[in-house]
Scaffold this motif. Sequence first.
Motif, PDB file in Angstrom:
ATOM      1  N   GLY A 102       5.173   6.490  14.048  1.00 34.70           N
ATOM      2  CA  GLY A 102       5.921   5.617  13.174  1.00 34.70           C
ATOM      3  C   GLY A 102       5.556   4.281  12.502  1.00 34.70           C
ATOM      4  N   GLY A 103       4.306   3.833  13.003  1.00 36.13           N
ATOM      5  CA  GLY A 103       3.754   2.748  12.217  1.00 36.13           C
ATOM      6  C   GLY A 103       4.290   1.527  12.866  1.00 36.13           C
ATOM      7  N   SER A 104       3.253   0.369  12.448  1.00 33.24           N
ATOM      8  CA  SER A 104       3.422  -1.074  13.064  1.00 33.24           C
ATOM      9  C   SER A 104       4.983  -1.357  12.749  1.00 33.24           C
ATOM     10  N   LYS A 160       4.685  11.890   5.306  1.00 31.45           N
ATOM     11  CA  LYS A 160       5.761  11.106   4.437  1.00 31.45           C
ATOM     12  C   LYS A 160       4.928   9.795   3.805  1.00 31.45           C
ATOM     13  N   LEU A 161       5.146   9.887   2.539  1.00 35.95           N
ATOM     14  CA  LEU A 161       4.431   8.936   1.906  1.00 35.95           C
ATOM     15  C   LEU A 161       5.362   7.850   1.683  1.00 35.95           C
ATOM     16  N   SER A 162       4.526   6.689   2.140  1.00 31.22           N
ATOM     17  CA  SER A 162       5.422   5.419   2.199  1.00 31.22           C
ATOM     18  C   SER A 162       4.773   4.278   1.582  1.00 31.22           C
ATOM     19  N   LEU A 163       5.525   3.288   0.934  1.00 33.83           N
ATOM     20  CA  LEU A 163       5.190   2.061   0.563  1.00 33.83           C
ATOM     21  C   LEU A 163       5.304   1.056   1.731  1.00 33.83           C
ATOM     22  N   VAL A 164       4.190   0.369   1.903  1.00 37.06           N
ATOM     23  CA  VAL A 164       4.092  -0.500   2.951  1.00 37.06           C
ATOM     24  C   VAL A 164       3.956  -1.984   2.738  1.00 37.06           C
ATOM     25  N   TRP A 165       4.525  -2.757   3.331  1.00 35.37           N
ATOM     26  CA  TRP A 165       4.348  -4.397   3.013  1.00 35.37           C
ATOM     27  C   TRP A 165       4.373  -5.293   4.252  1.00 35.37           C
ATOM     28  N   ALA A 199       0.947  -1.206  -0.143  1.00 40.33           N
ATOM     29  CA  ALA A 199       0.025  -0.019  -0.065  1.00 40.33           C
ATOM     30  C   ALA A 199       0.760   1.144  -0.085  1.00 40.33           C
ATOM     31  N   LEU A 200       0.161   2.414  -0.853  1.00 39.92           N
ATOM     32  CA  LEU A 200       1.041   3.648  -0.598  1.00 39.92           C
ATOM     33  C   LEU A 200       0.207   4.417   0.222  1.00 39.92           C
ATOM     34  N   LEU A 201       0.668   4.913   1.288  1.00 38.12           N
ATOM     35  CA  LEU A 201      -0.054   5.612   2.414  1.00 38.12           C
ATOM     36  C   LEU A 201       0.751   6.692   2.837  1.00 38.12           C
ATOM     37  N   VAL A 202       0.209   7.300   4.079  1.00 39.97           N
ATOM     38  CA  VAL A 202       0.804   8.168   4.907  1.00 39.97           C
ATOM     39  C   VAL A 202       1.376   7.447   6.071  1.00 39.97           C
ATOM     40  N   ARG A 203       2.565   7.512   6.356  1.00 35.08           N
ATOM     41  CA  ARG A 203       3.072   7.033   7.612  1.00 35.08           C
ATOM     42  C   ARG A 203       2.612   7.712   8.818  1.00 35.08           C
ATOM     43  N   TRP A 232       8.280  -0.358   6.128  1.00 28.34           N
ATOM     44  CA  TRP A 232       7.951   1.111   5.736  1.00 28.34           C
ATOM     45  C   TRP A 232       9.068   1.483   4.936  1.00 28.34           C
ATOM     46  N   ARG A 233       9.002   1.974   3.533  1.00 29.98           N
ATOM     47  CA  ARG A 233       9.916   2.400   2.489  1.00 29.98           C
ATOM     48  C   ARG A 233       9.488   3.714   2.283  1.00 29.98           C
ATOM     49  N   GLU A 234       9.918   4.891   2.717  1.00 29.22           N
ATOM     50  CA  GLU A 234       9.569   6.056   2.459  1.00 29.22           C
ATOM     51  C   GLU A 234       9.905   6.407   1.080  1.00 29.22           C
TER      52      GLU A 234
END
Length: 294
Positions: A150-152, A262-267, A142-146, A157-159
């Motif tokens: 900081g996030g799970s 921060k727009l990050s790609l997450v998996w 997903a492309l989302l706002v971190r 998380w890749r900014e």
Amino acid sequence: MNLTMLVTLRTILEQGSFTAAAGVVGCSPSAVSLQVKQLEQYFGKPLFDRSTRVVAPTAFAHEVVSAVGDFSHRLQMLRSRPVVEVAGRIRVGVITSMQSDVLPQALHELRRKHPSLDVVVPPLNDSDEMISELKAARLDVALLVRPEAGGSRRLVWRELHRQPYVLLAPPNASGKTVRQLLEAYDWIGYDLSLSGGRVAARYVRSLKPDARCVMELRSMDAIVAMVAQGLGVSVVPQPRRPLVDAYAVREVGLGSRAPFRKLSLVWRNSDEGSRNVEAVAEAFATAFGLQRKP
């Protein structure tokens, strides 16, 4: 019985308690207790000695974990093995503001370079919702706002981009500074249910504590259209340049202390190394690079 219960049992023995195991497997202590009871019903034997104040595993529990340990480990390795080629199906979530920004370029890049990859974009648009869908394995990336916190840690998380906030004003607005424009016009809010909207609201109220939001919108296109009609000003994450140019709205920078997101790609951690995920990450990085060129 399912494999998840056996993994939970092994985690309890490794961590030393139901509560500690719950934090590792990602569920509540009560859910862990329920899985143990279901296992005990399946085997017809107790897995834990509950006769003392401290619940302790029985010898049979150690025997079960020993029997399934290598088996479950090998299954997990098969699940996390990197994809050999970029092909198959991948589910990609993208927040609303990026669906008309970098998503088209990213999809074009993926189709050009990896025609065997079937990219599905579900109708999701909220960062919190997509994080839940990722954890539940109903999304792959997903492309989302971190989140500001900081996030799970259960996710990678890749900014990709730090998107600054700007103020949008009508084309012929007379005010020169952000404060003057906020004083002269009504405030059009960026959806306050979003973390990004709350960041924008904090900035507005730091300059104008009594600011009243006359309307609250999630769609960036709608906000720009309202501003273009002279209905107010808005503080938002910097919109894509073609949209700003099309409506001829005035974009005012917020200076060196401008907030950003921060727009990050997450998996998921288990998908680290997947060639499909890496292909998606590369495509979005390329799309951001193309969009941000002067």
